[in-house]
Design an enzyme around this catalytic site. Structure first.
Site, PDB file in Angstrom:
ATOM      1  CB  THR A   1     -90.520 -18.062 -23.677  1.00  0.00           C
ATOM      2  OG1 THR A   1     -89.322 -17.566 -24.265  1.00  0.00           O
ATOM      3  CG2 THR A   1     -90.197 -18.834 -22.416  1.00  0.00           C
TER       4      THR A   1
ATOM      5  CG  PHE B   1     -89.940 -25.102 -16.093  1.00  0.00           C
ATOM      6  CD1 PHE B   1     -91.124 -25.709 -15.724  1.00  0.00           C
ATOM      7  CD2 PHE B   1     -89.338 -25.474 -17.282  1.00  0.00           C
ATOM      8  CE1 PHE B   1     -91.699 -26.691 -16.517  1.00  0.00           C
ATOM      9  CE2 PHE B   1     -89.904 -26.454 -18.092  1.00  0.00           C
ATOM     10  CZ  PHE B   1     -91.087 -27.065 -17.700  1.00  0.00           C
ATOM     11  NE  ARG B   2     -85.487 -24.465 -12.176  1.00  0.00           N
ATOM     12  CZ  ARG B   2     -85.816 -25.468 -12.971  1.00  0.00           C
ATOM     13  NH1 ARG B   2     -85.810 -25.305 -14.280  1.00  0.00           N
ATOM     14  NH2 ARG B   2     -86.141 -26.652 -12.470  1.00  0.00           N
TER      15      ARG B   2
ATOM     16  CG  HIS C   1     -85.863 -33.342 -19.358  1.00  0.00           C
ATOM     17  ND1 HIS C   1     -85.711 -32.042 -18.926  1.00  0.00           N
ATOM     18  CD2 HIS C   1     -84.789 -34.019 -18.860  1.00  0.00           C
ATOM     19  CE1 HIS C   1     -84.604 -31.941 -18.213  1.00  0.00           C
ATOM     20  NE2 HIS C   1     -84.022 -33.112 -18.162  1.00  0.00           N
TER      21      HIS C   1
ATOM     22  CB  CYS D   1    -101.094 -48.412 -19.869  1.00  0.00           C
ATOM     23  SG  CYS D   1    -101.795 -49.287 -18.452  1.00  0.00           S
TER      24      CYS D   1
ATOM     25  CB  CYS E   1    -101.164 -53.326 -20.077  1.00  0.00           C
ATOM     26  SG  CYS E   1    -101.917 -51.980 -21.031  1.00  0.00           S
TER      27      CYS E   1
ATOM     28  CB  CYS F   1    -105.635 -52.756 -19.013  1.00  0.00           C
ATOM     29  SG  CYS F   1    -104.383 -51.764 -18.162  1.00  0.00           S
TER      30      CYS F   1
ATOM     31  CB  SER G   1     -82.092 -21.859 -15.672  1.00  0.00           C
ATOM     32  OG  SER G   1     -82.598 -23.163 -15.464  1.00  0.00           O
TER      33      SER G   1
HETATM   34  P1  OAD Z   1     -85.797 -22.816 -17.155  1.00  0.00           P
HETATM   35  O1  OAD Z   1     -87.138 -22.220 -17.052  1.00  0.00           O
HETATM   36  O2  OAD Z   1     -85.130 -23.252 -15.914  1.00  0.00           O
HETATM   37  O3  OAD Z   1     -84.816 -21.788 -17.884  1.00  0.00           O
HETATM   38  C1  OAD Z   1     -85.213 -21.114 -19.041  1.00  0.00           C
HETATM   39  C2  OAD Z   1     -84.252 -19.965 -19.249  1.00  0.00           C
HETATM   40  O4  OAD Z   1     -84.588 -19.366 -20.492  1.00  0.00           O
HETATM   41  C3  OAD Z   1     -84.354 -18.879 -18.187  1.00  0.00           C
HETATM   42  O5  OAD Z   1     -83.071 -18.659 -17.618  1.00  0.00           O
HETATM   43  C4  OAD Z   1     -84.842 -17.628 -18.953  1.00  0.00           C
HETATM   44  O6  OAD Z   1     -84.170 -16.448 -18.556  1.00  0.00           O
HETATM   45  C5  OAD Z   1     -84.471 -17.968 -20.377  1.00  0.00           C
HETATM   46  N1  OAD Z   1     -85.387 -17.408 -21.375  1.00  0.00           N
HETATM   47  C6  OAD Z   1     -86.736 -17.403 -21.388  1.00  0.00           C
HETATM   48  N2  OAD Z   1     -87.225 -16.860 -22.514  1.00  0.00           N
HETATM   49  C7  OAD Z   1     -86.137 -16.461 -23.232  1.00  0.00           C
HETATM   50  C8  OAD Z   1     -85.978 -15.822 -24.497  1.00  0.00           C
HETATM   51  N3  OAD Z   1     -87.013 -15.473 -25.248  1.00  0.00           N
HETATM   52  N4  OAD Z   1     -84.714 -15.569 -24.907  1.00  0.00           N
HETATM   53  C9  OAD Z   1     -83.632 -15.923 -24.153  1.00  0.00           C
HETATM   54  N5  OAD Z   1     -83.735 -16.538 -22.967  1.00  0.00           N
HETATM   55  C10 OAD Z   1     -84.966 -16.822 -22.516  1.00  0.00           C
HETATM   56  O7  OAD Z   1     -85.926 -24.004 -18.224  1.00  0.00           O
HETATM   57  P2  OAD Z   1     -84.926 -25.230 -18.459  1.00  0.00           P
HETATM   58  O8  OAD Z   1     -83.523 -24.822 -18.238  1.00  0.00           O
HETATM   59  O9  OAD Z   1     -85.301 -25.825 -19.754  1.00  0.00           O
HETATM   60  O10 OAD Z   1     -88.057 -30.524 -16.648  1.00  0.00           O
HETATM   61  O11 OAD Z   1     -85.376 -26.191 -17.284  1.00  0.00           O
HETATM   62  C11 OAD Z   1     -84.871 -27.501 -17.196  1.00  0.00           C
HETATM   63  C12 OAD Z   1     -85.922 -28.458 -16.736  1.00  0.00           C
HETATM   64  O12 OAD Z   1     -86.552 -27.979 -15.546  1.00  0.00           O
HETATM   65  C13 OAD Z   1     -87.088 -28.615 -17.703  1.00  0.00           C
HETATM   66  O13 OAD Z   1     -86.803 -29.507 -18.759  1.00  0.00           O
HETATM   67  C14 OAD Z   1     -88.192 -29.122 -16.825  1.00  0.00           C
HETATM   68  C15 OAD Z   1     -87.929 -28.405 -15.519  1.00  0.00           C
HETATM   69  O14 OAD Z   1     -88.095 -29.186 -14.406  1.00  0.00           O
HETATM   70  C16 OAD Z   1     -89.133 -31.301 -16.989  1.00  0.00           C
HETATM   71  O15 OAD Z   1     -90.160 -30.868 -17.412  1.00  0.00           O
HETATM   72  C17 OAD Z   1     -88.922 -32.735 -16.793  1.00  0.00           C
END
Ligand code: OAD
Length: 236
Positions: free
Chosen positions: A27, A34-35, A119, A127, A130, A150, A189
């Site tokens: 970030t 995402f969350r 991931h 593709c 193919c 193709c 998360s």
């Molecule tokens: P999330 O978005 O679920 O979690 C990111 C976490 O990082 C959150 O809890 C934020 O509070 C924290 N965060 C954000 N910025 C921060 C910062 N500067 N310092 C400290 N903490 C920070 O992301 P992931 O856990 O990576 O899948 O999500 C897992 C998967 O969900 C991803 O790989 C994605 C999604 O579906 C695919 O794209 C296939």
């Protein structure tokens, strides 16, 4: 001793560190998570688990690509202090590998050598007919649905909900984790499986979690820091 000092000490003592990372690491490079509080947890009123699913890719390809091109094009982004810190630990021989859920390629851009991309990556596309491989141009510069010569639809090598992880990714991660003595979890998360469940394979002394928000694994960690990663890394 405060939590950051405890982590500092654990890092200085360890020569077998593994990092497990998520979108929060990127970030501060300008890529939305995402969350988190400004995350892209839904799109066009659909939950992430639908938009980013294999079913949605095949049934609503155009809509999938609208979302994907808008939210996953991070070709111009560069590594930040957290990626560079991990690179430094690897150069010093302390960090044995980064297991990441990120598909942005920033760990590799930072020069980290042993990266397991659980991931997949936006840099690999293929593709669906193919299996010819494509780079990022074919996807991010495409007018309409990216198509192979193709005629088949091109798909990013990004693991969608309903798909399995890249071959060998779990096995390699488990091997790294089972040998590590310090596991640092950063910016995730910890709610997406099987990635989050990998923590259970860690048998070492110290589990540290650095994440802005609480995670479901905080209770089992030795060190928990709820802060912005750049604040923490600067102190380290
Ligand atoms: P999330 O978005 O679920 O979690 C990111 C976490 O990082 C959150 O809890 C934020 O509070 C924290 N965060 C954000 N910025 C921060 C910062 N500067 N310092 C400290 N903490 C920070 O992301 P992931 O856990 O990576 O899948 O999500 C897992 C998967 O969900 C991803 O790989 C994605 C999604 O579906 C695919 O794209 C296939």
């Amino acid at each position: 001793m405060n939590e950051v000092d405890k982590l500092k000490e654990a890092i200085s003592k360890s020569n077998n560190i593994v990092c497990l990372t998520g979108a929060g690491v990127s970030t501060e490079s300008g890529i939305k998570d995402f969350r988190g509080k400004d995350g892209i947890s839904s799109y066009a009123d659909l939950p992430l688990e639908v938009v980013l699913s294999s079913d949605y890719f095949y049934s609503n390809t155009e809509e999938f690509y609208e979302y994907y091109i808008k939210c996953f094009n991070c070709l111009d982004k560069v590594p930040n202090i957290t990626h560079l810190f991990m690179k430094k630990l690897e150069d010093e021989g302390k960090l044995k590998g980064v297991i990441t859920q990120n598909v942005d390629g920033l760990d590799t851009k930072a020069g980290i050598k042993n990266v397991i991309e659980l991931h997949g990556s936006i840099y690999h596309n293929y593709c669906t007919e193919c299996f010819k491989e494509y780079g990022t141009d074919a996807v991010f510069n495409s007018k309409g649905i990216p198509k192979c010569e193709c005629g088949g639809v091109i798909k990013p090598h990004v693991v969608l909900y309903g798909e399995s992880l890249p071959e060998g990714a779990i096995e390699k991660s488990v091997e790294l984790l089972s040998k590590a003595d310090l596991l640092i979890v950063l910016g995730t998360s910890l709610v997406v499986y099987p990635a989050a469940g990998l923590i259970r394979y860690f048998r070492g002394d110290t589990l540290a979690i650095i994440n802005m928000d609480e995670t479901p694994y905080d209770y089992s960690a030795d060190i928990v820091i709820h802060d912005k990663l750049s604040n923490v890394i600067n102190k380290l």
